[in-house]
Design a protein around this motif. Sequence first.
Motif, short mmCIF file in Angstrom:
data_model
loop_
_atom_site.label_atom_id
_atom_site.label_comp_id
_atom_site.label_asym_id
_atom_site.label_seq_id
_atom_site.Cartn_x
_atom_site.Cartn_y
_atom_site.Cartn_z
N ALA A 142 -1.95 0.63 -4.80
CA ALA A 142 -1.59 2.05 -4.76
C ALA A 142 -0.14 2.17 -4.30
CB ALA A 142 -2.52 2.80 -3.81
N PRO A 143 0.80 2.39 -5.20
CA PRO A 143 2.23 2.31 -4.83
C PRO A 143 2.64 3.33 -3.77
CG PRO A 143 1.93 3.18 -7.06
CD PRO A 143 0.61 2.65 -6.63
N VAL A 144 2.09 4.54 -3.82
CA VAL A 144 2.48 5.55 -2.83
C VAL A 144 1.99 5.15 -1.44
CG1 VAL A 144 2.27 7.97 -2.18
CG2 VAL A 144 2.51 7.36 -4.58
N TYR A 145 0.77 4.63 -1.37
CA TYR A 145 0.23 4.18 -0.09
C TYR A 145 1.02 2.98 0.43
CZ TYR A 145 -3.53 3.25 3.34
OH TYR A 145 -4.26 3.07 4.48
N ARG A 146 1.41 2.07 -0.43
CA ARG A 146 2.21 0.92 0.00
C ARG A 146 3.51 1.39 0.64
NH1 ARG A 146 1.84 -4.31 -1.45
NH2 ARG A 146 4.10 -4.46 -1.59
N ARG A 147 4.16 2.36 0.04
CA ARG A 147 5.41 2.86 0.60
C ARG A 147 5.17 3.53 1.95
NH1 ARG A 147 6.44 4.00 -4.96
NH2 ARG A 147 5.71 6.15 -4.72
N TRP A 148 4.04 4.28 2.05
CA TRP A 148 3.73 4.92 3.34
C TRP A 148 3.51 3.87 4.41
CZ3 TRP A 148 0.00 4.71 6.99
CH2 TRP A 148 -0.05 5.76 7.91
N LEU A 149 2.77 2.82 4.09
CA LEU A 149 2.51 1.76 5.05
C LEU A 149 3.80 1.06 5.48
CD1 LEU A 149 -0.67 0.27 3.37
CD2 LEU A 149 -0.59 1.26 5.67
N GLU A 150 4.71 0.89 4.56
CA GLU A 150 5.99 0.26 4.89
C GLU A 150 6.75 1.11 5.90
OE1 GLU A 150 9.24 -2.12 5.18
OE2 GLU A 150 7.31 -2.61 4.24
N ARG A 151 6.73 2.43 5.74
CA ARG A 151 7.41 3.31 6.70
C ARG A 151 6.68 3.35 8.04
NH1 ARG A 151 7.30 6.81 2.30
NH2 ARG A 151 5.84 8.18 3.39
N ALA A 152 5.34 3.28 8.00
CA ALA A 152 4.55 3.51 9.22
C ALA A 152 4.40 2.26 10.08
CB ALA A 152 3.15 4.02 8.85
N ARG A 153 4.59 1.07 9.51
CA ARG A 153 4.26 -0.15 10.23
C ARG A 153 5.18 -0.37 11.42
NH1 ARG A 153 7.87 -4.21 9.46
NH2 ARG A 153 9.30 -4.01 7.68
N PRO A 154 4.63 -0.89 12.52
CA PRO A 154 5.49 -1.31 13.62
C PRO A 154 6.12 -2.66 13.29
CG PRO A 154 3.19 -1.68 14.17
CD PRO A 154 3.21 -0.99 12.83
N PRO A 155 7.28 -2.97 13.87
CA PRO A 155 7.95 -4.24 13.55
C PRO A 155 7.11 -5.44 14.00
CG PRO A 155 9.43 -2.71 14.68
CD PRO A 155 8.06 -2.13 14.78
N GLY A 156 7.20 -6.52 13.24
CA GLY A 156 6.62 -7.78 13.65
C GLY A 156 5.14 -7.92 13.47
N THR A 157 4.49 -7.01 12.72
CA THR A 157 3.05 -7.11 12.50
C THR A 157 2.77 -7.94 11.25
OG1 THR A 157 3.17 -4.98 11.39
CG2 THR A 157 2.43 -4.98 13.66
N PRO A 158 1.56 -8.50 11.12
CA PRO A 158 1.25 -9.40 10.00
C PRO A 158 1.34 -8.70 8.65
CG PRO A 158 -0.35 -9.64 11.76
CD PRO A 158 0.49 -8.46 12.10
#
Length: 347
Positions: A298-314
């Motif tokens: 899901a490309p839109v969800y992937r982009r959201w996750l990229e913005r939301a993720r904290p640094p250094g997570t798996p």
Amino acid sequence: MELEVRHLRVLCAIADTGSLHKAARRLGLAQPSLSTQLRRIERALGAQLFLRDRTGCRPTPLGLAVLSRARPLVAEFAAIVTETRAAAARAAGGFHLRIGATASRAIPGWLRLLRTRVPRIEPTLQMNVSANALLAMVAAGRLDMAFVHEVEGCPLRIPAGLCLRVLVAREPQFVTLAADHPAAARTEVSLADLAGDRWMVDATVDGEWDALCRVLRAAGLDSEMLHGDYLTAYSLAATGEVVTVSQPTAHPRPDLAIRPLQGDPIGVRLLLAARTESELDGAYPELEQAYWAVAHEAPVYRRWLERARPPGTPALPGAGGQAHALPVPRRHHGMPEARRPQVNGGP
């Protein structure tokens, strides 16, 4: 009339739901049939067990006493049935894993992985829009486990004795609108962008109607709300008649646009429930892989996750099970605390 376990289930369902209508739905009965059963039970015991009024049903003092004895009996009988069926299935060289679920694109992949990785298990599926009904069925031994979502601000009724595994601590809910809607040109849509639109949601899904009403009120909007199943909602959204809430894993369509809502005001928690931790251990890894496979698609969800993720997570596992360059938290994959939901920039 002699009381049977099925009669005790009726009493427990009425007490749990507080309504003859909701109890009948949970038990798969017509409401008149359930009302007749309750009258027969009360006649057999010689006492009124529930007070009925416009607000629903509530146990009388004697009803509470009966329920205190009925609940452990119902639970014990369900355990006997479940354990006996499982033993018989293993002896016959196979085992039917009875799964209940609310809607999710992860389900086909989950079932496929279970069939592939767990020898002699044949998963069966029962869908229901009501997470509460599915959880009750697991507690009663009618299902082995249930994959459900809990709408933020509308807690589910978790029956005593169930074990839970959190797949996603907070999954944002996106908006689906026509591909030619003016707001579709944006990568993120604010509720104010949709002030003139009608919303359609399925009011039979536990918590969704209330959550959307609450979010719209908080944004100062008095939008028209229509009730309809999500297949109808997507069809109408494609023609511009309505906008609707959608899961972020929803599959893209050329006539629809799926967009995050600014501030992520609507969220759900994704849960897997079973009666034992060992049952969860036997099915959770496959569910986790299946979910992140569809998230990867899901490309839109992937982009959201990229913005939301904290640094250094798996890294997020992709459709083939390999790690990709999209980090998310490993266990709960929820939105980090620093990114709590907001409406129009408010707290």
